[in-house]
Design a protein around this motif. Structure first.
Motif, short mmCIF file in Angstrom:
data_model
loop_
_atom_site.label_atom_id
_atom_site.label_comp_id
_atom_site.label_asym_id
_atom_site.label_seq_id
_atom_site.Cartn_x
_atom_site.Cartn_y
_atom_site.Cartn_z
N GLU A 177 -2.62 -15.62 -5.49
CA GLU A 177 -2.18 -16.66 -6.43
C GLU A 177 -1.45 -17.74 -5.63
O GLU A 177 -0.81 -17.47 -4.61
CB GLU A 177 -1.28 -16.06 -7.50
CG GLU A 177 0.04 -15.52 -6.96
CD GLU A 177 1.04 -15.20 -8.06
OE1 GLU A 177 1.01 -15.82 -9.11
OE2 GLU A 177 1.88 -14.32 -7.82
N SER B 32 -6.99 -10.57 -10.49
CA SER B 32 -5.72 -10.14 -9.89
C SER B 32 -5.11 -11.29 -9.09
O SER B 32 -5.84 -12.11 -8.52
CB SER B 32 -5.97 -8.94 -8.98
OG SER B 32 -4.85 -8.65 -8.20
N ASP C 252 6.04 -8.46 -8.25
CA ASP C 252 6.01 -7.07 -8.69
C ASP C 252 4.63 -6.43 -8.67
O ASP C 252 4.52 -5.21 -8.76
CB ASP C 252 6.62 -6.96 -10.10
CG ASP C 252 8.10 -7.32 -10.12
OD1 ASP C 252 8.77 -7.16 -9.08
OD2 ASP C 252 8.57 -7.77 -11.18
N TYR C 253 3.59 -7.21 -8.60
CA TYR C 253 2.25 -6.65 -8.55
C TYR C 253 1.89 -6.12 -7.16
O TYR C 253 0.90 -5.42 -7.00
CB TYR C 253 1.20 -7.67 -9.02
CG TYR C 253 1.20 -8.95 -8.21
CD1 TYR C 253 0.51 -9.06 -7.02
CD2 TYR C 253 1.91 -10.06 -8.66
CE1 TYR C 253 0.51 -10.23 -6.29
CE2 TYR C 253 1.91 -11.25 -7.94
CZ TYR C 253 1.21 -11.32 -6.76
OH TYR C 253 1.22 -12.48 -6.04
N ARG D 203 2.28 -3.81 -3.78
CA ARG D 203 2.82 -2.51 -3.37
C ARG D 203 2.58 -2.36 -1.87
O ARG D 203 1.68 -2.98 -1.30
CB ARG D 203 2.22 -1.37 -4.17
CG ARG D 203 0.76 -1.16 -3.98
CD ARG D 203 0.25 -0.02 -4.84
NE ARG D 203 -1.21 -0.03 -4.77
CZ ARG D 203 -1.99 0.62 -5.58
NH1 ARG D 203 -1.47 1.35 -6.54
NH2 ARG D 203 -3.29 0.57 -5.45
N SER E 162 -2.44 -4.54 -4.14
CA SER E 162 -2.03 -4.90 -5.49
C SER E 162 -2.03 -3.69 -6.42
O SER E 162 -2.91 -2.84 -6.33
CB SER E 162 -2.97 -5.96 -6.05
OG SER E 162 -2.61 -6.30 -7.37
N ARG E 163 -1.07 -3.67 -7.31
CA ARG E 163 -1.05 -2.65 -8.37
C ARG E 163 -2.13 -2.94 -9.41
O ARG E 163 -2.51 -2.07 -10.16
CB ARG E 163 0.32 -2.65 -9.07
CG ARG E 163 1.47 -2.27 -8.17
CD ARG E 163 2.80 -2.34 -8.92
NE ARG E 163 3.91 -2.30 -8.01
CZ ARG E 163 4.37 -1.20 -7.41
NH1 ARG E 163 3.80 -0.06 -7.62
NH2 ARG E 163 5.39 -1.28 -6.59
N ILE E 164 -2.60 -4.18 -9.45
CA ILE E 164 -3.66 -4.60 -10.37
C ILE E 164 -4.98 -4.53 -9.61
O ILE E 164 -5.13 -5.14 -8.56
CB ILE E 164 -3.42 -6.04 -10.87
CG1 ILE E 164 -2.05 -6.15 -11.53
CG2 ILE E 164 -4.53 -6.48 -11.81
CD1 ILE E 164 -1.61 -7.58 -11.79
N SER E 165 -5.92 -3.79 -10.14
CA SER E 165 -7.22 -3.64 -9.45
C SER E 165 -7.87 -5.01 -9.27
O SER E 165 -8.00 -5.77 -10.23
CB SER E 165 -8.15 -2.75 -10.27
OG SER E 165 -7.64 -1.46 -10.35
#
Length: 138
Positions: free
Chosen positions: A44, A32, A126-127, A129, A8-11
């Protein structure tokens, strides 16, 4: 061809799995949508439903509860994905990477086939990678 490491781009927040099956949040931060850890992958619900709808092989999705001990709140925004295709770093060059597959290395790191990577990118998660093979590891 190698699988693609997915993260994830979100930690992600740190989690602790409780005896009752809930996951306690250990950080006071935004949760996240993609939470990998040793022995678990929580995502999610929109992503878990997407994987099931597209027939990703050898996974089982289960609803999960995230628990914030300081506030006593429970969140039901995520699902646990049990990945049934395991491999070790030594096996990375010998995997069957046909179709839509989610794989786990050492039950801690998660990978997808090229086909699933492309589908996820088109679906605009989009989150997420991706990096090919073991390039995403420090």
């Amino acid at each position: 061809m190698l699988p693609f490491f997915i993260d994830s781009r979100i930690s992600p927040v740190r989690l602790f799995e409780l005896d009752d099956g809930r996951f306690q949040l250990l950080d006071a931060a935004e949760v996240s949508p993609f939470l990998p850890g040793y022995g678990y992958l929580l995502v999610e619900k929109r992503l878990s439903e997407f994987l099931v709808e597209h027939g990703v092989e050898r996974i089982v999705c289960q609803d999960v509860v995230l628990f914030d001990r300081p506030s006593g709140k429970e969140f039901r925004s995520h699902a646990r994905i049990r990945v049934k295709q395991y491999f070790t770093p030594e096996q990375i060059n010998d995997l069957d990477l046909t179709g839509l597959r989610l794989l786990t290395m050492n039950d801690e790191y998660y990978f997808v086939t090229k086909e699933l990577k492309e589908l996820l990118e088109l679906a605009r998660f989009d989150y997420l990678r991706f990096s090919e093979g073991l390039d995403g590891f420090a």
